[in-house]
Design a protein around this motif. Structure first.
Motif, PDB file in Angstrom:
ATOM      1  N   ASN A   1      43.960  55.980  40.887  1.00 19.15           N
ATOM      2  CA  ASN A   1      43.214  55.014  41.591  1.00 19.15           C
ATOM      3  C   ASN A   1      42.152  55.632  42.447  1.00 19.15           C
ATOM      4  O   ASN A   1      41.724  54.880  43.215  1.00 19.15           O
ATOM      5  CB  ASN A   1      44.241  54.493  42.542  1.00 19.15           C
TER       6      ASN A   1
ATOM      7  N   TRP B   1      38.866  55.787  43.429  1.00 24.98           N
ATOM      8  CA  TRP B   1      37.510  55.302  42.741  1.00 24.98           C
ATOM      9  C   TRP B   1      36.167  56.207  42.853  1.00 24.98           C
ATOM     10  O   TRP B   1      35.377  56.217  42.125  1.00 24.98           O
ATOM     11  CB  TRP B   1      37.271  54.131  43.793  1.00 24.98           C
TER      12      TRP B   1
ATOM     13  N   ARG C   1      34.950  50.840  36.226  1.00 26.71           N
ATOM     14  CA  ARG C   1      36.184  50.836  36.570  1.00 26.71           C
ATOM     15  C   ARG C   1      36.084  51.417  38.153  1.00 26.71           C
ATOM     16  O   ARG C   1      36.748  50.842  39.166  1.00 26.71           O
ATOM     17  CB  ARG C   1      37.047  52.322  35.925  1.00 26.71           C
TER      18      ARG C   1
ATOM     19  N   LEU D   1      37.727  49.056  41.243  1.00 21.40           N
ATOM     20  CA  LEU D   1      38.710  49.533  42.264  1.00 21.40           C
ATOM     21  C   LEU D   1      38.266  49.605  43.815  1.00 21.40           C
ATOM     22  O   LEU D   1      39.089  49.865  44.515  1.00 21.40           O
ATOM     23  CB  LEU D   1      38.969  51.271  41.851  1.00 21.40           C
TER      24      LEU D   1
ATOM     25  N   TRP E   1      44.182  46.552  46.552  1.00 17.49           N
ATOM     26  CA  TRP E   1      43.653  47.774  46.343  1.00 17.49           C
ATOM     27  C   TRP E   1      42.055  47.771  46.862  1.00 17.49           C
ATOM     28  O   TRP E   1      41.460  48.481  47.713  1.00 17.49           O
ATOM     29  CB  TRP E   1      44.083  48.443  45.268  1.00 17.49           C
ATOM     30  N   ARG E   2      41.466  46.878  45.728  1.00 22.86           N
ATOM     31  CA  ARG E   2      39.977  46.762  45.950  1.00 22.86           C
ATOM     32  C   ARG E   2      39.450  46.385  47.262  1.00 22.86           C
ATOM     33  O   ARG E   2      38.602  46.770  47.645  1.00 22.86           O
ATOM     34  CB  ARG E   2      39.468  46.045  44.555  1.00 22.86           C
TER      35      ARG E   2
END
Lengths: 321, 139
Positions: free
Chosen positions: A191, A193, A225, A229, B78-79
Motif C-alpha cells: 500500500n 503509494w 496505482r 492509493l 486509505w486514499r
C-alpha cells in the motif's frame, strides 16, 4: 519544534536541522536522564514514549550539522538507558565513529569492527546495515551489493534493505535488477503509494534504454496505482502525464506488433488520451490551489509544485488569437 | 478537550453526584422511618421521580460533554487519509489546542525512500557543510 524532532532528521531542510542542533542543549536538559536510581525512575518518571526517539533524532541531527559534542552526550544518555549490547545502540555508536573518522584508514578499521561483531552474531541487523552503508559510502558498490544480498538472505522481509538494494542497482544502471528489487519492496508493503511512484519512475527511466513499450505500459500501471492509493498525489499525476505523453508520441504500429506475442497489452489510444487529460486537469488544480494559498493544500513540496508548473507550461496548447 | 466540553462534563458530574446523594438520603430516610414505626410500615415509597429524572439528565449531560470534547475524526478510506497527508501535511492533523497530534508520523512509507538504517552520514555532513558555506557566503 517537537514535531520535527519526532521525524527522522535526514529529511529536514538544512536550516531546520541547524536550528534543532543549536537548541540541542536546552532540549537535552529538559529530557529525562536514564541514570537515576531504579525506584525514583519508577515513581518520578517523566519519560514518555517519545523521549528516546527525540534523543535519537537529536543525535542524528547533531551529527549531520557537525555538533559532535552534543551528539556524544546524546549517545552517552542512550547507552546509559539501553546498555552497550543493544543492537541499535551499537549501530548508533558505529555511526558516530564513521562521522568522526578523518581518513580511509579509520574507516577500514570501523569496517573490520563491524565484520567482527557480525562474526560473533550474524543476525545483528542494524550492524549489517551499517556495514553495507559504509561500503557504499566508501565507493565499493559491488561489495555493498554482496553485503546487502547476504543481509537479505538472512532476513528476506526487510523492506528497507530491498529498497536500498534497488537504489544501489539503479545508481549502477542495472535497471532489470533494480526493478526486481523494487517490486520486492512492493510485495512487502503493497500500500505504499510513494514506492509505486518510485517504481514507475524507474521503469520510465529504463524504458529509455531498452524494451520501451512494455516498460512504459508497466510504468503507466504503477503510476495509476499510486494515484488510486493516494488522492491528489502530485508525484503520481506528474509521472502519469509524462508516461501517457511518451506513449502517445510513439507510433502505434510498432507497439501493436508486440502486443499479440506477449501477455501484456498497451491501452487504447483513447484511454491514453483520457488519462493524459485527467492528469493534466488534476495537476492544474493542485498547482492552482497551492499557489492561491488555499488552506488544506499547502502540504506540497515547493520544488514539486515548480516542476508541475513547468510541465504544464511546456505542454499547454497554444491559443490561437 | 476544549473548555466547553470539560465544563459540561463537570456540570454533569455534579448533577450525578447530587442525584446519588439524594437517593442515598431517601433510602436512609426510608429505613429510619421503618425503624421508628414499631408497627408494620406502610408500603415503601419508591425513589422519587425527580431524583430519577436528575440521574438521567446528569448522564446525558456527561455524555454530551465527552462527545463535544472528541478531536476531529480521521479519514477511514486509505486514499483519503493518504491524500490528506500529502495535501495538508502536518497542519491537517492538529488537535483542538493547535498542536500536531503525537501519533502523526507523516507518510509512514517515506522511510523506504530515506532509509535511515543506511544513512550515509559522511555525505550528509559534507552536504550540510557546503550548504553552510553557501548561505554564509551569500548572507
Amino acid at each position: 519544534m517537537s514535531s520535527s524532532l519526532l521525524q527522522p532528521p535526514g529529511q529536514l531542510p538544512p536550516a531546520t536541522a541547524l536550528k534543532l542542533s543549536e537548541q540541542a542543549p536546552d532540549i537535552y536538559r529538559k529530557q529525562p536522564s536514564g541514570s537515576a536510581s531504579a525506584l525514583s525512575s519508577l515513581l518520578l518518571t517523566t519519560e514518555t514514549q517519545e523521549s528516546w526517539t527525540v534523543y535519537e533524532n537529536l543525535f542524528l541531527s547533531c551529527l549531520r550539522t557537525g555538533h559532535d559534542e552534543t551528539a556524544q552526550q546524546c549517545l552517552l544518555q542512550l547507552v546509559d538507558r539501553f546498555g552497550e549490547d543493544n543492537e541499535r545502540i551499537m549501530a548508533l555508536k558505529g555511526l558516530f565513529k564513521e562521522a568522526a573518522a578523518v581518513d580511509d584508514v579509520q574507516l577500514e578499521a570501523i569496517l573490520r569492527e563491524y565484520e567482527q561483531i557480525l562474526e560473533g552474531n550474524p543476525t545483528n541487523l542494524p550492524i549489517a546495515k551499517r556495514r553495507a552503508a559504509l561500503l557504499r559510502s566508501t565507493g565499493r558498490a559491488v561489495d555493498a551489493v554482496t553485503a546487502l544480498t547476504s543481509l537479505l538472505d538472512m532476513s528476506p522481509t526487510d523492506a528497507e534493505a530491498w529498497a536500498e538494494l534497488a537504489d544501489l542497482y539503479l545508481a549502477q544502471g542495472l535497471y532489470q535488477q533494480a526493478i526486481f528489487a523494487q517490486e520486492e519492496v512492493l510485495v512487502l508493503q503493497p500500500n505504499a503509494w510513494n514506492v509505486h511512484a518510485r517504481l514507475g519512475e524507474m521503469l520510465f527511466m529504463a524504458a529509455k534504454t531498452s524494451d520501451a513499450p512494455k516498460r512504459l505500459a508497466e510504468a503507466l500501471k504503477r503510476f495509476c496505482r499510486s494515484v488510486e492509493l493516494c488522492d491528489d498525489y502530485l508525484r503520481g499525476y506528474y509521472g502519469l502525464k509524462l508516461t501517457t505523453q511518451q506513449l502517445l508520441k510513439e507510433p502505434s504500429g510498432k507497439a501493436s506488433k508486440q502486443v499479440e506475442s506477449e501477455d501484456w497489452s498497451l491501452p487504447e489510444v483513447s484511454t491514453l488520451q483520457k488519462l493524459d487529460q485527467a492528469a493534466t486537469e488534476k495537476l492544474a488544480e493542485i498547482v492552482r490551489r497551492n499557489s492561491a494559498g488555499e488552506k488544506g493544500w499547502q502540504g506540497y513540496d515547493a520544488a514539486e509544485i515548480a516542476a508541475a508548473k513547468e510541465l504544464l507550461a511546456a505542454n499547454a496548447t497554444p491559443t490561437i488569437h | 478537550m476544549t473548555w466547553l466540553s470539560k465544563s459540561t462534563a463537570a456540570l454533569g458530574f455534579v448533577l450525578l453526584t447530587h442525584a446519588c446523594y439524594s437517593a442515598h438520603e431517601h433510602s436512609a430516610l426510608q429505613s429510619h422511618r421503618a425503624a421508628s414505626l414499631s408497627s408494620s410500615s406502610g408500603p415503601t415509597s419508591s425513589l422519587p421521580i425527580d431524583i430519577a429524572i436528575e440521574t438521567f439528565v446528569a448522564t446525558f449531560v456527561i455524555a454530551l460533554g465527552l462527545v463535544l470534547g472528541t478531536s476531529q475524526l480521521r479519514p477511514i478510506q486509505w486514499r483519503v487519509w493518504a491524500g490528506k497527508i500529502e495535501r495538508e501535511g502536518e497542519s491537517g492533523f492538529t488537535n483542538s489546542s493547535g498542536e500536531v497530534e503525537k501519533d502523526y508520523v507523516g507518510n509512514p512509507f517515506r522511510l523506504l525512500e530515506s532509509r535511515p538504517g543506511f544513512v550515509d552520514i559522511r555525505k550528509q555532513r559534507k552536504e550540510f557543510a557546503a550548504w553552510r558555506k553557501e548561505t554564509s557566503a551569500t548572507a
